[in-house]
Design an enzyme around this catalytic site. Structure first.
Site, PDB file in Angstrom:
ATOM      1  N   GLU A 218       0.861  -1.176   0.000  1.00  0.00           N
ATOM      2  CA  GLU A 218       0.000   0.000   0.000  1.00  0.00           C
ATOM      3  C   GLU A 218       0.902   1.232   0.000  1.00  0.00           C
ATOM      4  OE1 GLU A 218      -3.606   2.125   2.569  1.00  0.00           O
ATOM      5  OE2 GLU A 218      -2.695   0.261   3.286  1.00  0.00           O
TER       6      GLU A 218
ATOM      7  N   ARG B  77       5.593 -13.122   9.559  1.00  0.00           N
ATOM      8  CA  ARG B  77       6.218 -11.840   9.254  1.00  0.00           C
ATOM      9  C   ARG B  77       7.542 -11.727  10.001  1.00  0.00           C
ATOM     10  NH1 ARG B  77       3.114  -6.785  11.592  1.00  0.00           N
ATOM     11  NH2 ARG B  77       5.140  -5.876  11.106  1.00  0.00           N
TER      12      ARG B  77
ATOM     13  N   LYS C  86       4.021   0.956  10.103  1.00  0.00           N
ATOM     14  CA  LYS C  86       4.039   2.138   9.244  1.00  0.00           C
ATOM     15  C   LYS C  86       3.530   3.368   9.983  1.00  0.00           C
ATOM     16  CE  LYS C  86       3.669   0.458   4.482  1.00  0.00           C
ATOM     17  NZ  LYS C  86       2.801   0.469   3.287  1.00  0.00           N
TER      18      LYS C  86
END
Length: 556
Positions: free
Chosen positions: A36, A262, A272
């Site tokens: 994104e 992850r 983020k």
């Protein structure tokens, strides 16, 4: 202790891809990396990049770069450009042009209409707060929206009016009609479209309704013919919804989603939102600050693409999770730079040395190798009566085990002579400002029998050395788990106040005058450094410390 060998860890997805190819399930492997564009990529993304592009590369397939641009309020062209630069910097090339979820907005809208016409989607007027209340909890089922049984005709009309911009943000949403009692909360009538009157960086003002990530992701994979849709474990509970959409829409193919753990790295923040907070509140100097966990930050600090890729190979791909020691990442770059970085000398805290018995006016041009094991040439150091050494390399009252210069003691200057400290000159405050030393002219490149020299120190010529700025970067956080706030505090409380120390007036050997931005060196006895990509140039040399010489991982 011997240096540990770097080996690749297990990647369970490799076996899955190989089995699919062997069974003839797919003729060609197609993966995708779908960031994104609402921030810069961080070290966690590097694992996903290496995985998706690496699998496609290994098995002769292709990997698409697709921007998940469904939330224009938080996205920006700056982030798109930075993401593309990071992927290319790591050494990967996506298939064809980059893709955008917004490329498929027309098709996604048509599929939303298809679900309405099939009685599987409806327009809901609940406010976000009401929708959360109706959704239930992990222990209680949700309740049907009072708007769930609207007719197909009414839903089509309202959805068309949503698209036409007749309603304000948040007034209505299009939801899938699945199961409000499902134990998987992602299946409790998830949102397909929200109203957002926001300018989009790709589509401009064409749309005021935007699809959700869950509605966009699987269908975009299907449009692109993705065979293996790889994501992190937090999306495992979303997989039934991913599959529901594919089963209930006339998609061209049905991709399969696979999840992996992850990357969780200690002493590091990869959220983020928190990275953006660090930037916005100026705790760091931008997204590419060398203390940041962003790939642009690592690049500016002097990390190499090879070291990042090696690190990703070392940690492997599995479903177990866990926390990786940041020392492993530092080991990877240290190993790379040890083998490839040219050597040079830079004195961080200069102390003038006058070699009293060296002939005045005499200058010797000493040649030192640029690398101890690689034939990449030599650099020339002028040697004369006056030089600089580091102030820490002389002690009047040395601690136990000190192997550098002491009153009456001797050391060897790297690539040069043995010198003896004869006298220390001090200023009015008692600070040492100059050393008077003598040298043994018979010790250039030699070690005469009977001469015991405790250590070797680095130096630069006084007259020909170049003034520079050196930035000593350290870990941004002092806690191994910086995101764990204590007693109502914030992750910001864990910021290391010594994560950046700027040293002015350092002196570099003459060969460093030609250092180009991002060029990497081992400053002998000090660590690995690179010329700063922003601030360093012919008129002002600025070096960033990439990593220290000492290893904290692997027994070094």
């Amino acid at each position: 202790m011997s240096k540990p060998e770097i080996t690749a860890a297990t990647n369970f997805l490799r076996a899955i891809v190989q089995a699919d190819l062997d069974a003839g399930k797919h003729a060609k492997i197609i993966t995708r990396f779908p960031p994104e564009p609402n921030g810069y990529l961080h070290i966690g993304h590097a694992k996903s990049i290496c995985l998706n592009f690496g699998l496609a590369e290994e098995f002769g397939g292709q990997c698409n770069l697709r921007f998940d641009d469904t939330n224009p309020a938080k996205e920006d062209q700056e982030y798109i450009d930075a993401i593309k630069a990071d992927v290319e910097w790591l050494g990967f090339k996506w298939a064809g042009d980059e893709h955008y979820a917004s490329d498929y907005f027309e098709q996604l809208h048509a599929w939303a209409v298809y679900l309405i016409e099939a009685g599987k989607a409806y327009v809901c007027d609940l406010t976000p707060e009401q929708a959360r209340e109706y959704r239930g909890s992990l222990t209680e089922p949700g309740r049907d929206s009072p708007f769930r049984e609207r007719s197909v005709a009414e839903n089509l009309e309202l959805f068309a009016r949503m698209k036409a911009g007749e309603f304000p943000d948040g007034a209505r949403a299009l939801r899938a009609k699945i199961d409000m009692a499902s134990p998987n909360m992602n299946l409790r009538d998830p949102i397909l479209y929200r109203i957002r009157h926001a300018h989009h960086h790709q589509t401009g003002d064409k749309w005021c309704i935007y699809p959700s990530y869950d509605f966009t992701h699987g269908q975009s994979d299907a449009i692109e013919g993705v065979t293996h849709s790889i994501c992190t474990l937090e999306f495992e509970d979303h997989r039934p919804l991913y599959e529901w959409f594919l089963e209930n829409l006339p998609v061209p193919v049905r991709p399969r989603q696979y999840e992996f753990a992850r990357l969780n790295l200690n002493y590091t923040v990869t959220s983020k939102r928190k990275l953006k907070q660090l930037v916005d509140e100026r705790h760091v100097n931008g997204w590419d600050d060398p203390r940041m966990s962003t790939l642009s930050g690592f690049r500016r600090r002097g990390y190499t693409p090879a070291s990042i890729r090696t690190f990703c190979d070392m940690i492997g791909v599995n479903r177990a999770g866990g926390v990786v020691d940041v020392g492993m990442l530092e080991f990877a770059i240290r190993d790379d730079l040890d083998a490839n970085a040219a050597r040079a000398m830079c004195v961080l805290k200069p102390l003038k040395v006058v070699i009293t018995n060296y002939p005045e006016g005499q200058v010797e041009q000493l040649q030192l190798p640029r690398h101890p094991k690689q034939d990449i040439g030599v650099r020339v150091l002028p040697f004369s009566r006056e030089i600089y050494i580091d102030a820490s390399d002389f002690e009047e009252n040395p601690p136990a085990g000190y192997k550098r210069l002491v009153p009456g003691g001797e050391v060897r200057l790297r690539g040069s002579y043995v010198i003896r400290a004869d006298e220390a000159l001090k200023d009015a405050a008692g600070n040492i400002v100059e050393l008077r030393c003598s040298y043994d002219e018979n010790t250039l490149g030699k070690n005469p029998e009977g001469r015991k020299v405790k250590g070797v120190i680095h130096w630069v010529p006084l007259a020909e050395s170049i003034e520079c700025e050196v930035r000593l970067y350290d870990r941004l956080f002092k806690s191994a788990n910086p995101e764990k706030a204590e007693q109502g505090g914030s992750f910001l409380d864990n910021i290391n106040p010594d994560s950046l120390v700027v040293l002015q007036g350092c002196r570099a050997e003459p060969s460093l005058a030609s250092a180009t931005p991002q060029e990497r060196f081992q400053f002998e006895r000090e660590g690995y450094f690179c010329a700063d990509s922003r601030d360093s140039g012919p008129d002002a040399l600025v070096f960033n410390r990439t990593v220290t010489l000492r290893d904290s991982w692997g027994g070094q």
